[in-house]
Write a protein that holds these residues in place. Structure first.
Motif, PDB file in Angstrom:
ATOM      1  N   ASP A 125       0.811  -1.224   0.000  1.00  0.00           N
ATOM      2  CA  ASP A 125       0.000   0.000   0.000  1.00  0.00           C
ATOM      3  C   ASP A 125       0.843   1.272   0.000  1.00  0.00           C
ATOM      4  N   TRP A 126       1.921   1.279   0.785  1.00  0.00           N
ATOM      5  CA  TRP A 126       2.736   2.492   0.882  1.00  0.00           C
ATOM      6  C   TRP A 126       3.443   2.808  -0.441  1.00  0.00           C
ATOM      7  N   ILE A 127       3.831   1.764  -1.194  1.00  0.00           N
ATOM      8  CA  ILE A 127       4.461   1.994  -2.488  1.00  0.00           C
ATOM      9  C   ILE A 127       3.418   2.465  -3.501  1.00  0.00           C
ATOM     10  N   LYS A 128       2.245   1.844  -3.470  1.00  0.00           N
ATOM     11  CA  LYS A 128       1.184   2.242  -4.397  1.00  0.00           C
ATOM     12  C   LYS A 128       0.835   3.715  -4.224  1.00  0.00           C
ATOM     13  N   GLU A 129       0.764   4.136  -2.971  1.00  0.00           N
ATOM     14  CA  GLU A 129       0.450   5.546  -2.706  1.00  0.00           C
ATOM     15  C   GLU A 129       1.538   6.451  -3.270  1.00  0.00           C
ATOM     16  N   GLU A 130       2.793   6.034  -3.088  1.00  0.00           N
ATOM     17  CA  GLU A 130       3.932   6.800  -3.597  1.00  0.00           C
ATOM     18  C   GLU A 130       3.864   6.928  -5.112  1.00  0.00           C
ATOM     19  N   VAL A 131       3.559   5.824  -5.788  1.00  0.00           N
ATOM     20  CA  VAL A 131       3.504   5.827  -7.249  1.00  0.00           C
ATOM     21  C   VAL A 131       2.279   6.584  -7.749  1.00  0.00           C
ATOM     22  N   MET A 132       1.151   6.407  -7.081  1.00  0.00           N
ATOM     23  CA  MET A 132      -0.083   7.061  -7.502  1.00  0.00           C
ATOM     24  C   MET A 132       0.025   8.574  -7.384  1.00  0.00           C
ATOM     25  N   ASN A 133       0.772   9.034  -6.382  1.00  0.00           N
ATOM     26  CA  ASN A 133       0.928  10.481  -6.176  1.00  0.00           C
ATOM     27  C   ASN A 133       2.021  11.092  -7.043  1.00  0.00           C
ATOM     28  N   ASP A 138      10.355  12.102 -11.989  1.00  0.00           N
ATOM     29  CA  ASP A 138      11.241  12.645 -10.955  1.00  0.00           C
ATOM     30  C   ASP A 138      10.691  12.391  -9.552  1.00  0.00           C
ATOM     31  N   ASP A 139       9.393  12.134  -9.451  1.00  0.00           N
ATOM     32  CA  ASP A 139       8.772  11.859  -8.156  1.00  0.00           C
ATOM     33  C   ASP A 139       8.916  10.397  -7.742  1.00  0.00           C
ATOM     34  N   LEU A 140       9.450   9.570  -8.633  1.00  0.00           N
ATOM     35  CA  LEU A 140       9.615   8.148  -8.354  1.00  0.00           C
ATOM     36  C   LEU A 140      11.004   7.842  -7.823  1.00  0.00           C
ATOM     37  N   LEU A 157      -0.715   3.070 -12.125  1.00  0.00           N
ATOM     38  CA  LEU A 157       0.477   2.873 -11.286  1.00  0.00           C
ATOM     39  C   LEU A 157       1.703   2.827 -12.197  1.00  0.00           C
ATOM     40  N   MET A 158       2.487   1.764 -12.166  1.00  0.00           N
ATOM     41  CA  MET A 158       3.739   1.751 -12.913  1.00  0.00           C
ATOM     42  C   MET A 158       3.544   1.755 -14.430  1.00  0.00           C
ATOM     43  N   LYS A 159       2.423   1.201 -14.898  1.00  0.00           N
ATOM     44  CA  LYS A 159       2.262   1.086 -16.344  1.00  0.00           C
ATOM     45  C   LYS A 159       2.244   2.443 -17.039  1.00  0.00           C
ATOM     46  N   LYS A 160       1.718   3.462 -16.361  1.00  0.00           N
ATOM     47  CA  LYS A 160       1.673   4.775 -17.003  1.00  0.00           C
ATOM     48  C   LYS A 160       3.078   5.313 -17.247  1.00  0.00           C
TER      49      LYS A 160
END
Length: 398
Positions: A125-133, A138-140, A157-160
């Motif tokens: 969940d914490w990674i998903k939130e990081e990626v979604m935001n 540069d934010d990754l 998520l990562m696919k985009k």
């Protein structure tokens, strides 16, 4: 960290919570000081060898049992954030996390690396939130490591970022281990975006006593037989592996198969609980459990729990790594480290997660795997399929 040279007395004195783990594997009376002194003076490796138990697998289970509570230097280092450093983020399987962190801390550029690599049991969940935001690349983080179909292939998520050509495989592995070479398996990403490090195979553990007169399932299709309704335990809380099971059954056998799997569920347990489910004092015990291969090695030889590697192949949840394309100079050495023979042997031998590095002996004796394939991933909306699978599974449960 527990090692094979420690004695049982030393281990349970330092970590009394592990007595239950020992007892579940046939070590009785460790709360009694006299018995403990009698059986606890020999090195753990000697005791396990005498009992004909897998040494590496048992030690990894002990380490996994207290990994969440253990505070070590490598864990503390994760919290020291450095400016202008390479950032690594993700999850590592519990049985191999600590030895992999130790190797990472020996990396020549460790002073320029920040990492947050949590135990897989803590969830994504914490990674998903990081990626979604993340609005731009540069934010990754610069390197991601984890299993998980939804994290890596969800459209939002990562696919985009994959579609924006953000990632590139810098492992340098042109050919994968021959253990994965057959007409149905091609693990290497043909687009060169995703790196794969190892796989988590899902297999069966059969309770012969609870199975009764029913035959043991030999294939994934066998599990869908009505005779196994309310008889199956699944790693529902292990989302990576659970999602892998759902999507494979959906691809190969259709919607009805996912619903039938829901009908088969008797309960959800952590794999470590599944291994000792024959000792649970519940009225309804699972006759079949689906779990990572690693945990089946904990079953005592000659007991009622018998591991079964599916004849049509163990469903796999791949352990992926993503590295940023435009950070080649900084991330290539990290990618090659995690794809190395040294790290591969930790995956394969300590975690029983077969590794893709062709120099590693995975010790799986020609066993086969089931993999949905890159064409299926690239030509379908994986996130939508998983959501549909979950609805079908829950429908079957009710």
């Amino acid at each position: 960290m527990i090692n094979k040279r420690m004695t049982i007395e030393e281990i349970v004195t330092k970590h009394p919570n592990l007595i239950e783990t020992f007892e579940s594997k046939g070590f009785k009376g460790l709360n009694n000081k006299a018995i403990l002194k009698q059986v606890g003076r020999l090195p753990l490796e000697t005791v396990l060898t005498n009992k004909k138990m897998n040494v590496d697998a048992f030690i990894a289970l002990l380490n996994e049992s207290f990994a969440k509570d253990q505070v070590t230097d490598v864990t503390l280092m994760e919290k020291e954030k450095k400016e202008n450093a390479i950032n690594i983020s993700g999850l590592l399987p519990c049985p191999v996390r600590l030895p992999l962190l130790e190797i990472l801390n020996e990396h020549k550029n460790i002073d320029n690396i920040n990492y947050e690599l949590k135990a897989a049991a803590e969830g994504l969940d914490w990674i998903k939130e990081e990626v979604m935001n993340a609005k731009t690349e540069d934010d990754l983080a610069d390197v991601f490591i984890s299993a998980g179909f939804d994290l890596f292939f969800e459209e939002d998520l990562m696919k985009k970022f994959k579609n924006q050509n953000v990632f590139k495989d810098y492992t340098g592995l042109d050919d994968y281990n021959t253990d994965f070479e057959n007409k149905d398996i091609s693990l290497k990403d043909p687009s060169g975006d995703y790196s794969m490090l190892a796989v988590v195979p899902a297999v069966f553990l059969v309770n012969k006593k609870e199975l009764g007169d029913r035959p043991a399932p030999k294939t994934w299709k066998d599990l869908l037989d009505p005779m196994y309704e309310k008889s199956i335990s699944l790693p529902v809380s292990d989302f990576d592996l659970f999602n892998a099971i759902l999507i494979h059954l959906y691809k190969y056998y259709g919607e009805e198969a996912v619903e039938k799997l829901g009908k088969g569920l008797v309960e959800s347990m952590h794999p470590a609980e599944m291994v000792k489910s024959d000792k649970r004092k519940t009225k309804k015990k699972p006759a079949i459990t689906i779990m990572p291969y690693f945990f089946t090695r904990m079953a005592l030889p000659g007991g009622v729990m018998e591991p079964v590697w599916p004849e049509d192949g163990a469903i796999i949840s791949p352990i992926f790594m993503l590295t940023k394309k435009d950070k080649k100079e900084q991330v290539e050495s990290i990618a090659k480290l995690f794809a190395s023979k040294e790290v591969g042997e930790i995956f394969a031998h300590k975690g029983l997660f077969p590794c893709v590095n062709k120099e590693v002996d995975n010790r799986i004796e020609g066993k086969t795997f089931k993999w949905i394939g890159w064409d299926y991933i690239n030509n379908n909306n994986i996130g939508e399929i998983l959501r549909n699978c979950m609805e079908l599974f829950e429908k079957g449960m009710n």
